[in-house]
Design a protein around this motif. Structure first.
Motif, PDB file in Angstrom:
ATOM      1  N   TYR A   1      -0.428  39.417 -16.089  1.00  0.00           N
ATOM      2  CA  TYR A   1       0.713  38.522 -15.833  1.00  0.00           C
ATOM      3  C   TYR A   1       1.684  38.548 -17.011  1.00  0.00           C
ATOM      4  O   TYR A   1       2.885  38.709 -16.828  1.00  0.00           O
TER       5      TYR A   1
ATOM      6  N   CYS B   1       1.923  40.841 -19.370  1.00  0.00           N
ATOM      7  CA  CYS B   1       2.511  42.186 -19.515  1.00  0.00           C
ATOM      8  C   CYS B   1       3.694  42.350 -18.570  1.00  0.00           C
ATOM      9  O   CYS B   1       4.720  42.915 -18.943  1.00  0.00           O
ATOM     10  N   ARG B   2       3.535  41.840 -17.321  1.00  0.00           N
ATOM     11  CA  ARG B   2       4.648  41.906 -16.370  1.00  0.00           C
ATOM     12  C   ARG B   2       5.836  41.111 -16.889  1.00  0.00           C
ATOM     13  O   ARG B   2       6.982  41.562 -16.827  1.00  0.00           O
ATOM     14  N   LYS B   3       5.576  39.916 -17.407  1.00  0.00           N
ATOM     15  CA  LYS B   3       6.661  39.083 -17.929  1.00  0.00           C
ATOM     16  C   LYS B   3       7.375  39.780 -19.085  1.00  0.00           C
ATOM     17  O   LYS B   3       8.602  39.774 -19.166  1.00  0.00           O
TER      18      LYS B   3
ATOM     19  N   SER C   1       7.516  43.026 -19.658  1.00  0.00           N
ATOM     20  CA  SER C   1       8.263  44.172 -19.132  1.00  0.00           C
ATOM     21  C   SER C   1       9.579  43.721 -18.507  1.00  0.00           C
ATOM     22  O   SER C   1      10.619  44.347 -18.709  1.00  0.00           O
ATOM     23  N   ILE C   2       9.534  42.641 -17.750  1.00  0.00           N
ATOM     24  CA  ILE C   2      10.752  42.134 -17.114  1.00  0.00           C
ATOM     25  C   ILE C   2      11.750  41.699 -18.181  1.00  0.00           C
ATOM     26  O   ILE C   2      12.951  41.983 -18.076  1.00  0.00           O
TER      27      ILE C   2
ATOM     28  N   ILE D   1       9.695  47.793 -12.222  1.00  0.00           N
ATOM     29  CA  ILE D   1       9.405  46.961 -13.401  1.00  0.00           C
ATOM     30  C   ILE D   1       9.892  45.545 -13.169  1.00  0.00           C
ATOM     31  O   ILE D   1       9.183  44.575 -13.427  1.00  0.00           O
TER      32      ILE D   1
ATOM     33  N   GLY E   1       7.713  43.636 -10.978  1.00  0.00           N
ATOM     34  CA  GLY E   1       6.383  43.383 -11.517  1.00  0.00           C
ATOM     35  C   GLY E   1       5.316  44.336 -11.028  1.00  0.00           C
ATOM     36  O   GLY E   1       4.133  44.099 -11.227  1.00  0.00           O
ATOM     37  N   GLU E   2       5.711  45.414 -10.376  1.00  0.00           N
ATOM     38  CA  GLU E   2       4.731  46.380  -9.872  1.00  0.00           C
ATOM     39  C   GLU E   2       4.135  47.223 -10.994  1.00  0.00           C
ATOM     40  O   GLU E   2       2.963  47.570 -10.951  1.00  0.00           O
TER      41      GLU E   2
ATOM     42  N   ASN F   1       4.372  48.179 -15.518  1.00  0.00           N
ATOM     43  CA  ASN F   1       4.785  47.729 -16.843  1.00  0.00           C
ATOM     44  C   ASN F   1       5.603  48.825 -17.511  1.00  0.00           C
ATOM     45  O   ASN F   1       5.492  50.003 -17.162  1.00  0.00           O
TER      46      ASN F   1
END
Length: 185
Positions: free
Chosen positions: A89, A91-93, A95-96, A134, A137-138, A140
């Motif tokens: 979670y 890591c997705r944040k 990356s975004i 990215i 969120g698919e 990173n």
């Protein structure tokens, strides 16, 4: 609502709150017993409302406590899965946020992950797909190099740019097939 009107409304609300507090401090200090008696009388007249309010409040508190206890038990029983989920979670944040704050850097990294021999229009489409993935969120940013191949393959399947041509097919603009051209050569 215009900003000026909103500011004026907030000023009036703040002034009213201050005046109310001052009044209650002056009035409440002198008439504490009278205020408490009025509160008791209201509670006696509205006993059903008070009971219903307290019942709802206790049910809500019990529900919150039960849900919190259930969450604690689940986290204790599945600590590894929870840690993995939280790590993914965040890591997705991250990356975004990287795409939002420095999109040029992410775009450069995506271009570097693709083969340099690709035509520009294909590279641009694949890079855009990577950046969109990215943001959704698919994937990173750190996994972009590995995922570039997957997205390039998906592009090739969708548009079939480098398609296999049948030898029995006619060469565009002629009446010769590809097989005839190979045999003649």
């Amino acid at each position: 609502m215009p900003a000026e009107k909103r500011e004026r409304t907030e000023e009036l609300k703040a002034r009213h709150r201050e005046e109310q507090q001052r009044y209650l401090q002056r009035h409440g200090a002198r008439n504490k017993d009278r205020i408490n008696a009025a509160k008791r009388a209201w509670k006696e007249r509205n006993a059903e409302k008070v009971r219903e309010y307290n019942r709802k409040r206790r049910a809500t508190e019990k529900g919150r406590e039960a849900k919190a206890a259930e969450n604690r038990r689940y986290r204790a029983a599945h600590s590894a899965a929870v840690k993995t989920y939280n790590r993914a979670y965040y890591c997705r944040k991250i990356s975004i946020m990287q795409v939002r704050t420095s999109p040029d850097e992410v775009y450069r990294r995506a271009i570097a992950a693709l083969p340099s021999g690709l035509p520009r229009f294909i590279r641009d489409d694949v890079v855009s797909s990577l950046c969109l993935a990215i943001l959704e969120g698919e994937i990173n940013v750190n996994d972009m190099a590995a995922q570039a191949k997957v997205y390039l393959r998906a592009y090739n399947r969708e548009y079939d740019t480098f398609q296999t041509v049948s030898l029995d097919k006619f060469i565009p603009g002629t009446k010769t097939t590809y097989l005839d051209a190979l045999v003649a050569a």
